[in-house]
Scaffold this motif. Sequence first.
Motif, PDB file in Angstrom:
ATOM      1  N   THR A 213       0.821  -1.207   0.000  1.00  0.00           N
ATOM      2  CA  THR A 213       0.000   0.000   0.000  1.00  0.00           C
ATOM      3  C   THR A 213       0.858   1.260   0.000  1.00  0.00           C
ATOM      4  N   ARG A 214       0.650   2.107  -1.002  1.00  0.00           N
ATOM      5  CA  ARG A 214       1.270   3.423  -1.052  1.00  0.00           C
ATOM      6  C   ARG A 214       0.209   4.408  -1.555  1.00  0.00           C
ATOM      7  N   PRO A 215       0.052   5.539  -0.877  1.00  0.00           N
ATOM      8  CA  PRO A 215      -1.019   6.463  -1.261  1.00  0.00           C
ATOM      9  C   PRO A 215      -0.872   7.013  -2.676  1.00  0.00           C
ATOM     10  N   GLN A 216       0.363   7.074  -3.188  1.00  0.00           N
ATOM     11  CA  GLN A 216       0.569   7.645  -4.522  1.00  0.00           C
ATOM     12  C   GLN A 216       0.398   6.619  -5.637  1.00  0.00           C
ATOM     13  N   LEU A 217       0.155   5.352  -5.281  1.00  0.00           N
ATOM     14  CA  LEU A 217       0.023   4.303  -6.279  1.00  0.00           C
ATOM     15  C   LEU A 217      -1.381   3.723  -6.284  1.00  0.00           C
ATOM     16  N   HIS A 218      -1.900   3.509  -7.473  1.00  0.00           N
ATOM     17  CA  HIS A 218      -3.125   2.729  -7.616  1.00  0.00           C
ATOM     18  C   HIS A 218      -2.691   1.277  -7.770  1.00  0.00           C
ATOM     19  N   THR A 219      -3.084   0.434  -6.816  1.00  0.00           N
ATOM     20  CA  THR A 219      -2.630  -0.951  -6.798  1.00  0.00           C
ATOM     21  C   THR A 219      -3.712  -1.871  -7.342  1.00  0.00           C
ATOM     22  N   VAL A 220      -3.338  -2.648  -8.335  1.00  0.00           N
ATOM     23  CA  VAL A 220      -4.245  -3.586  -8.990  1.00  0.00           C
ATOM     24  C   VAL A 220      -3.701  -4.995  -8.773  1.00  0.00           C
ATOM     25  N   ILE A 221      -4.554  -5.887  -8.298  1.00  0.00           N
ATOM     26  CA  ILE A 221      -4.155  -7.279  -8.095  1.00  0.00           C
ATOM     27  C   ILE A 221      -4.980  -8.151  -9.025  1.00  0.00           C
ATOM     28  N   VAL A 222      -4.279  -8.873  -9.896  1.00  0.00           N
ATOM     29  CA  VAL A 222      -4.927  -9.763 -10.855  1.00  0.00           C
ATOM     30  C   VAL A 222      -4.719 -11.194 -10.377  1.00  0.00           C
ATOM     31  N   VAL A 223      -5.802 -11.818  -9.929  1.00  0.00           N
ATOM     32  CA  VAL A 223      -5.719 -13.221  -9.532  1.00  0.00           C
ATOM     33  C   VAL A 223      -5.951 -14.089 -10.762  1.00  0.00           C
ATOM     34  N   HIS A 224      -5.473 -15.309 -10.706  1.00  0.00           N
ATOM     35  CA  HIS A 224      -5.529 -16.196 -11.866  1.00  0.00           C
ATOM     36  C   HIS A 224      -6.382 -17.417 -11.524  1.00  0.00           C
TER      37      HIS A 224
END
Length: 337
Positions: A213-224
């Motif tokens: 988690t970083r406030p300046q980053l949009h974090t996307v998690i792609v599960v498979h």
Amino acid sequence: MIPLNAPHWQTTDWQQQYRDMIRSPEQLWQRLALDPGDRPDIQTALADFPLRVTEAFVAKMQPGDWSDPLLLQILPQAQELNDQPGYSNDPLQEAASNPVPGLIHKYRGRVLMVTTPACAVHCRYCFRRAFPYNDNRASQDDWRAALDYISAHPEINEVILSGGDPLSAPDDYLHQLVDRLAALPQINTLRLHTRLPLVLPARITHGLIDALTRPQLHTVIVVHANHPNEIDSDTVTALLELKRAGFTLLNQSVLLKGVNDCAKTLTSLSKQLFDCGVLPYYLHVLDKVNGAGHFHVDDAKAQQIMQQLLASLPGYLVPRLVREEPGQRSKTPLALR
């Protein structure tokens, strides 16, 4: 709270579960009450690509069933050794897009970092099953070359962490790497591709969430996820934890013969994922890596399945049917007939 009658593997932390993963066919036969005499061909495929699977994933399989759709994804088979036209060890020609160790740059605005060669499951269709990980060790020294490369290409605004599986790396390692990426002013999106919420849901901890988690980053998690049976209560809990943390959750599947090559299965998968806050993203036709030809589904059947999905699901639950072609600027959608 862990139930008093929980199996031993479920009472340990994720690192111990990772260390205790099943690595031999004999262990797998024992867990699933399978008779190895029924399948004498298994051992021949292990030299090319060893068996790796977690107890958590095996617990979702049906004992005694050689055709279980989760078992088929990790089951070594002699036919993996058959030469097939059009198949290779590098079907996506990643070697041609590997400018510095640990980094792949195929698309203009994003790069992929090979965070670790480690993974908690060896999927038999994996397009990186023959990837030269020894030449792409993502040590902290190698980060410098990758970060310098990114800085020299200001058009790059997204970094994808892959592997192996990036969540196989320890929290401290991920925390330091994400810190370095977040310090690059051009980077606004961090994406991770992972199977661990499905095969090792205990990996989803508060420490991991803090590391990503970083406030300046949009974090996307792609599960498979490929099959609805992969989603049990532990995976639901893990995915909802990631959703509550504010991450965008997507899913991409590979269309696999005998596993999920029917609309009913994929419809159920999309609905179950949506209940966990995950939206479908891609449905990939098979990458033609050596050893995976027995999973092939032809384009005509893939297109028919997609037509059925469109008729049974709202648009936001229908993944895009695509293939990856070397040298192209993006994934290639398959036109529907």
